[in-house]
Scaffold this active site. Sequence first.
Site, mmCIF file in Angstrom:
data_model
loop_
_atom_site.group_PDB
_atom_site.id
_atom_site.type_symbol
_atom_site.label_atom_id
_atom_site.label_comp_id
_atom_site.label_asym_id
_atom_site.label_seq_id
_atom_site.Cartn_x
_atom_site.Cartn_y
_atom_site.Cartn_z
ATOM 1 N N ARG A 347 2.050 32.508 2.904
ATOM 2 C CA ARG A 347 0.779 31.750 2.904
ATOM 3 C C ARG A 347 0.412 31.323 4.328
ATOM 4 N NH1 ARG A 347 -3.034 30.199 -0.057
ATOM 5 N NH2 ARG A 347 -2.789 27.995 0.462
ATOM 6 N N GLU A 364 -3.725 23.883 6.184
ATOM 7 C CA GLU A 364 -4.026 22.452 6.344
ATOM 8 C C GLU A 364 -3.883 22.031 7.798
ATOM 9 O OE1 GLU A 364 -2.506 21.591 1.782
ATOM 10 O OE2 GLU A 364 -1.214 21.134 3.490
ATOM 11 N N PHE A 370 2.405 19.525 3.720
ATOM 12 C CA PHE A 370 2.443 20.576 2.708
ATOM 13 C C PHE A 370 2.374 21.947 3.359
ATOM 14 C CE2 PHE A 370 2.643 18.285 -1.254
ATOM 15 C CZ PHE A 370 2.263 17.004 -0.865
ATOM 16 N N GLU A 371 1.131 22.442 3.660
ATOM 17 C CA GLU A 371 1.037 23.810 4.187
ATOM 18 C C GLU A 371 0.297 23.817 5.507
ATOM 19 O OE1 GLU A 371 -0.798 26.252 1.098
ATOM 20 O OE2 GLU A 371 1.137 27.210 0.768
ATOM 21 N N GLN A 372 1.030 23.696 6.615
ATOM 22 C CA GLN A 372 0.410 23.841 7.929
ATOM 23 C C GLN A 372 0.977 25.084 8.595
ATOM 24 O OE1 GLN A 372 1.631 21.380 11.287
ATOM 25 N NE2 GLN A 372 2.916 20.146 9.897
#
Length: 534
Positions: A347, A364, A370-372
């Site tokens: 991702r 993000e 979470f999702e960086q």
Amino acid sequence: MTIRNPILRGFNPDPSIVRVGEDYYIATSTFEWFPGVQIHHSRDLATWRLVARPLSRADQLDMRGNPDSCGVWAPDLSYANGRFHLIYTDVKRYGRTTVTGATGVSLRDFHNYWVSSERIDGDWSPRVHLNSSGFDPALFHDDDGRSWLLNMLWDHRPGHKRFAGIVAQEMDLTTGALLGERRVIFDGTPLGFTEGPHLYKRDGWYHLLVAEGGTERNHAVVMARSRNLFGPYEVHPDGPVLTARGRPDLPLQRAGHGDLVDTPAGETWLAYLCGRPLPGSDRCVLGRETAIQPMTWGDDGWLRPALPQAEGGDAGADVSPEVGHDDFAGAALPAAFQWLRTPCPERLFSLTARAGHLRLYGRETIGSHFEQALVARRQQAFRYTAETLVDVAPANFQQAAGLVCYYNSSKFHFLHLTADDAGRRQLQVLSVAPVDEGHGTLSAAVAVQDGPIALRVDVDEEELRFAFRAEGDEEWRWLPETFDASILSDEATLPGLPNFTGTFVGMACQDMSGSGMPADFRHFRYTERTARQP
Ligand code: 6LW
């Protein structure tokens, strides 16, 4: 054998060391960085090579949502019954100790897991949950074939000692089941903060090694012994076996959290964590590292350092500056690099979407839990230059990609390409410092032409400067600002928060519009220096 410089280059803290035959392995903490745990290998205790990052799958570790400096704390590596055993904590909640203090409630969440593998670089098993009663789990394999799980016990109740001692409980080494009752075997000494237990059997004695004093300047390695695994334990008559408390002159500060290993020749060595502050500062931009030194058993049966700590090698000097020049030609990320929290890196990035490039997908915002999309490597020297070449076409101000010096969500300097309201590309630096409570500043914009742009950072102790140039240009164009590199350190923080990771430098891409903007990085060059650039 003496080691000229006890610092083991490039290591994280909380070392757990084990010898199998002629091979030594050290496992260290990786916190919110993924994959989890790093294991180095050596055959001489002096030269080490990173050989495994064992926790690489979702059925072993998923840290999405974990707060900064939580995640994987203090792994313990052991070998028994023909297999390597790795146990580790995934810390899910830390809280702010100033809020709770000694009179408040200190609710934290620690989950201890076990994985195993026949080979150190093999395919480690899915995790088995052991308990959640405290952190710093460790296995002790007794000479009667039984194995015991130790960990520090966390007491959240107001007015109770949060570090409530060391507990032990038998563990079935085939299923991971805990047997019988857990028992407190050691309450700790007046230094307090009793953690990091490791247990050894020698000459009929159980020798317990713990960390006490807290991981800052009062940190210490403490030993105690007993004829019975469950105690009572008699504390070392000299006090801490190794500490820098009260010795600000020592090159290695914060010495504590150790583990012992014996050589085939019968020498005993201690691997322990330490911190090297910036010259003239109390700030450890390299976070906590790992050092190693010889020990000696006295006629009284107690262990002591074989070298006075002040002579533990020229610890302040970097033995050999590292040069890491990585192009992204392969399908695997170069070993020095990690990303944050998620077991689903597809991702965040791809090494195949564009040949010879690391493609980041803007997710993000930088600092998200979470999702960086941030891929980086540890800073391992006080002076270094890092540069990359990025090909990105931001369409609006919500899209950004570039070069980042990152500690955590509340402290970083991010040199990035973005776009103004007319869609014209520009270069800016987003800086967030812990005192800003994470709000931060945005530097003046510099218009840049389309096409690949080279980005560079020079860090010289507390000074950090950025430069850029178009692909093919000779001259670097330096931004006018000098940024503070010392805020990227364990010590620059709002009170009561954990700061355990050390500083990273790497590549980042964020897209607050949600369109997953791609940014292609052609290489990443990290060059350590022993002097300022001319
Ligand atoms: C680790 C504990 C410690 O679990 O810090 O300094 C924690 N000692 O033993 C995180 O590194």
